[in-house]
Write a protein that holds these residues in place. Structure first.
Motif, PDB file in Angstrom:
ATOM      1  N   LEU A  82       2.597   2.825  20.923  1.00 14.81           N
ATOM      2  CA  LEU A  82       2.377   2.073  19.504  1.00 14.81           C
ATOM      3  C   LEU A  82       2.380   3.133  18.288  1.00 14.81           C
ATOM      4  CD1 LEU A  82      -0.246  -0.815  20.502  1.00 14.81           C
ATOM      5  CD2 LEU A  82       2.284  -0.859  20.449  1.00 14.81           C
ATOM      6  N   TRP A  83       2.595   2.315  17.069  1.00 21.23           N
ATOM      7  CA  TRP A  83       2.149   3.036  16.050  1.00 21.23           C
ATOM      8  C   TRP A  83       1.109   2.549  15.106  1.00 21.23           C
ATOM      9  CZ3 TRP A  83       5.446   7.550  14.924  1.00 21.23           C
ATOM     10  CH2 TRP A  83       6.495   7.835  15.550  1.00 21.23           C
ATOM     11  N   GLN A  84       0.206   3.514  14.488  1.00 21.06           N
ATOM     12  CA  GLN A  84      -0.733   3.177  13.914  1.00 21.06           C
ATOM     13  C   GLN A  84      -0.653   3.694  12.410  1.00 21.06           C
ATOM     14  OE1 GLN A  84      -4.734   4.040  15.072  1.00 21.06           O
ATOM     15  NE2 GLN A  84      -5.372   1.959  14.350  1.00 21.06           N
ATOM     16  N   ILE A  85      -0.761   2.579  11.460  1.00 20.24           N
ATOM     17  CA  ILE A  85      -0.739   3.024  10.172  1.00 20.24           C
ATOM     18  C   ILE A  85      -1.937   3.971   9.636  1.00 20.24           C
ATOM     19  CG2 ILE A  85      -1.889   1.018   9.072  1.00 20.24           C
ATOM     20  CD1 ILE A  85       0.516   1.024   6.881  1.00 20.24           C
ATOM     21  N   ASN A  86      -1.910   4.931   9.065  1.00 17.78           N
ATOM     22  CA  ASN A  86      -2.748   5.849   8.594  1.00 17.78           C
ATOM     23  C   ASN A  86      -4.130   5.165   8.039  1.00 17.78           C
ATOM     24  OD1 ASN A  86      -1.240   7.655   9.499  1.00 17.78           O
ATOM     25  ND2 ASN A  86      -0.784   8.565   7.594  1.00 17.78           N
ATOM     26  N   SER A  87      -5.396   5.718   8.123  1.00 16.27           N
ATOM     27  CA  SER A  87      -6.638   5.209   7.909  1.00 16.27           C
ATOM     28  C   SER A  87      -6.737   4.972   6.593  1.00 16.27           C
ATOM     29  CB  SER A  87      -7.775   5.855   8.705  1.00 16.27           C
ATOM     30  OG  SER A  87      -7.800   7.139   8.306  1.00 16.27           O
ATOM     31  N   ASP A  88      -6.258   5.864   5.790  1.00 15.36           N
ATOM     32  CA  ASP A  88      -6.359   5.870   4.242  1.00 15.36           C
ATOM     33  C   ASP A  88      -5.691   4.453   3.613  1.00 15.36           C
ATOM     34  OD1 ASP A  88      -4.002   7.001   4.809  1.00 15.36           O
ATOM     35  OD2 ASP A  88      -3.876   8.215   2.853  1.00 15.36           O
ATOM     36  N   LEU A  89      -4.596   4.129   4.420  1.00 10.43           N
ATOM     37  CA  LEU A  89      -3.728   2.735   3.783  1.00 10.43           C
ATOM     38  C   LEU A  89      -4.507   1.784   4.545  1.00 10.43           C
ATOM     39  CD1 LEU A  89      -1.061   4.912   4.266  1.00 10.43           C
ATOM     40  CD2 LEU A  89      -0.053   2.913   3.285  1.00 10.43           C
ATOM     41  N   SER A  96      -3.601  -6.991  11.832  1.00  8.00           N
ATOM     42  CA  SER A  96      -3.503  -6.477  10.516  1.00  8.00           C
ATOM     43  C   SER A  96      -4.587  -5.377  10.313  1.00  8.00           C
ATOM     44  CB  SER A  96      -3.587  -7.444   9.404  1.00  8.00           C
ATOM     45  OG  SER A  96      -3.233  -6.823   8.300  1.00  8.00           O
ATOM     46  N   LYS A  97      -5.845  -5.772  10.637  1.00  7.63           N
ATOM     47  CA  LYS A  97      -6.858  -4.875  10.377  1.00  7.63           C
ATOM     48  C   LYS A  97      -6.510  -3.538  11.268  1.00  7.63           C
ATOM     49  CE  LYS A  97     -10.700  -7.871   9.721  1.00  7.63           C
ATOM     50  NZ  LYS A  97     -12.192  -8.426  10.289  1.00  7.63           N
ATOM     51  N   ALA A  98      -6.181  -3.713  12.540  1.00  8.35           N
ATOM     52  CA  ALA A  98      -6.049  -2.559  13.334  1.00  8.35           C
ATOM     53  C   ALA A  98      -4.622  -1.717  12.847  1.00  8.35           C
ATOM     54  CB  ALA A  98      -5.814  -3.059  15.107  1.00  8.35           C
ATOM     55  N   GLY A  99      -3.718  -2.338  12.440  1.00 13.37           N
ATOM     56  CA  GLY A  99      -2.713  -1.756  11.950  1.00 13.37           C
ATOM     57  C   GLY A  99      -1.643  -1.031  12.761  1.00 13.37           C
ATOM     58  N   LEU A 100      -1.795  -1.883  14.133  1.00 11.91           N
ATOM     59  CA  LEU A 100      -0.920  -1.038  15.351  1.00 11.91           C
ATOM     60  C   LEU A 100       0.225  -2.031  15.502  1.00 11.91           C
ATOM     61  CD1 LEU A 100      -3.826  -0.459  17.914  1.00 11.91           C
ATOM     62  CD2 LEU A 100      -2.135   1.209  17.224  1.00 11.91           C
ATOM     63  N   ALA A 116       0.749  -1.112  -0.036  1.00 13.36           N
ATOM     64  CA  ALA A 116       0.026  -0.028   0.025  1.00 13.36           C
ATOM     65  C   ALA A 116       0.794   1.260  -0.159  1.00 13.36           C
ATOM     66  CB  ALA A 116      -0.746  -0.056   1.197  1.00 13.36           C
ATOM     67  N   MET A 117       2.051   1.195   0.732  1.00 19.07           N
ATOM     68  CA  MET A 117       2.873   2.430   0.834  1.00 19.07           C
ATOM     69  C   MET A 117       3.738   2.728  -0.593  1.00 19.07           C
ATOM     70  SD  MET A 117       4.736   2.395   4.627  1.00 19.07           S
ATOM     71  CE  MET A 117       4.617   0.750   5.334  1.00 19.07           C
ATOM     72  N   LYS A 122       5.640   9.579   7.388  1.00 17.56           N
ATOM     73  CA  LYS A 122       4.566   9.980   6.554  1.00 17.56           C
ATOM     74  C   LYS A 122       3.375   9.106   6.601  1.00 17.56           C
ATOM     75  CE  LYS A 122       4.785  10.623   1.452  1.00 17.56           C
ATOM     76  NZ  LYS A 122       5.683  10.572   0.211  1.00 17.56           N
ATOM     77  N   TYR A 123       3.353   7.894   7.055  1.00 17.90           N
ATOM     78  CA  TYR A 123       2.165   7.168   6.987  1.00 17.90           C
ATOM     79  C   TYR A 123       1.788   6.485   8.284  1.00 17.90           C
ATOM     80  CZ  TYR A 123       3.142   7.110   1.892  1.00 17.90           C
ATOM     81  OH  TYR A 123       3.102   7.800   0.559  1.00 17.90           O
ATOM     82  N   PHE A 124       2.479   6.916   9.388  1.00 14.30           N
ATOM     83  CA  PHE A 124       1.777   6.133  10.617  1.00 14.30           C
ATOM     84  C   PHE A 124       1.647   7.427  11.702  1.00 14.30           C
ATOM     85  CE2 PHE A 124       3.864   2.940   8.831  1.00 14.30           C
ATOM     86  CZ  PHE A 124       3.564   1.650   9.294  1.00 14.30           C
ATOM     87  N   LYS A 125       0.846   7.254  12.684  1.00 15.40           N
ATOM     88  CA  LYS A 125       0.813   8.170  13.970  1.00 15.40           C
ATOM     89  C   LYS A 125       0.952   7.578  14.909  1.00 15.40           C
ATOM     90  CE  LYS A 125      -4.204   8.207  14.520  1.00 15.40           C
ATOM     91  NZ  LYS A 125      -4.579   7.343  13.510  1.00 15.40           N
TER      92      LYS A 125
END
Length: 290
Positions: free
Chosen positions: A178-185, A149-153, A119-120, A170-173
């Protein structure tokens, strides 16, 4: 663990998941199943095996999950993602220019690092994919890893393995520790529970299939069967990506390797393709405009 218990587990795992354990893998089974036995309040593997023989179906599922959950990390082995950026997507942008859609299947999506790495890659292509519909389907045998995987954490340790710092920023917050991949990804990836031993034709047809580091656990007959079914689930000019230790050579002729791209295969009926030159981002943008 005694030999009869180990043989029982080998047979059970082969039937339920296709996992083909050699006779010298007792240490691996013990290291993965002893924590599970303790969690179930059992003193050891012998007692766990007895429960399995009694037909405890939820425990059978947990044993299969414990034994088939494989390690993964972002941009693992690097080379397949170079192939994706430099050879696969530039060609698909040309070949699919009229329909403007691409379907990608991660057949052992695990905790999400592989589908999110793809996705990135796609996000980084920017305007080249403007107006395109891209689907990534991530499947796995384990519901537990699919939920993660769904949670992206991901933990600090997980994001430090293979993920370039600029992509993390760029793509995590950050969410606590923890770090979560952005919702659009996260929205780019659909998750489905799937056992590769079973029929997967309902998933439809794909342009790209990543099936990495899973077939190594299967016996030869199972591998041949899965390759045959993967070929039927792929567009005639699609791409199959295998792990570094996997090959179709000597097993089946439904796919042929690309000599200059290690781990990359095409359906045997596909026309030979020249790999695009390196540094193709600019070219990709041009192609998408055609």
């Amino acid at each position: 663990m005694n030999q009869p218990d180990y043989e029982f587990l080998r047979k059970l795992l082969r039937e339920k998941s296709g996992l083909d354990l050699s006779s010298d893998k007792q240490y691996l089974v013990e290291s993965r199943l002893l924590p599970l036995a303790r969690k179930a309040g059992l003193p050891g593997i012998g007692e766990l095996v007895q429960k399995l023989k009694d037909g405890n179906s939820s425990l059978i599922g947990q044993v299969v999950e414990a034994m088939t959950t494989n390690e993964t990390f972002f941009f693992r082995d690097k080379v397949p993602f170079d192939h994706f950026r430099e050879a696969i997507m530039p060609e698909l942008l040309k070949a699919r220019a009229s329909r403007k859609s691409v379907r990608i299947w991660c057949a052992a999506g695990s905790t999400g690092q592989e589908p999110y790495s793809l996705a990135m890659c796609l996000k980084e292509m920017g305007a080249a994919l403007s107006g395109w519909r891209v689907e990534i389907i991530a499947t796995d045998l384990s519901q537990e890893v699919l939920e993660k995987s769904k949670a992206g954490l991901y933990s600090q340790f997980e994001v430090q393995r293979g993920l370039p710092i600029q992509l993390l920023v760029k793509y995590f917050k950050q969410v606590g520790e923890l770090w979560q991949i952005n919702s659009d990804l996260r929205a780019m990836v659909q998750h489905r529970r799937l056992n590769l031993l079973h029929d997967f034709s309902q998933l439809g047809t794909f342009d790209v299939i990543f099936c990495r580091n899973v077939l190594i656990y299967f016996d030869q007959e199972t591998k041949i069967n899965i390759f045959g079914r993967l070929a039927k689930s792929m567009e005639a000019d699609g791409f199959l990506v295998l792990g570094a230790a996997e090959t179709v050579v000597g097993l089946t002729d439904v796919f042929k390797p690309l000599a200059e791209r290690r781990g990359l295969y095409r359906p045997s009926g596909a026309a030979p393709a020249k790999p695009p030159a390196f540094g193709t981002l600019q070219k990709m943008a041009t192609m998408a405009g055609h």
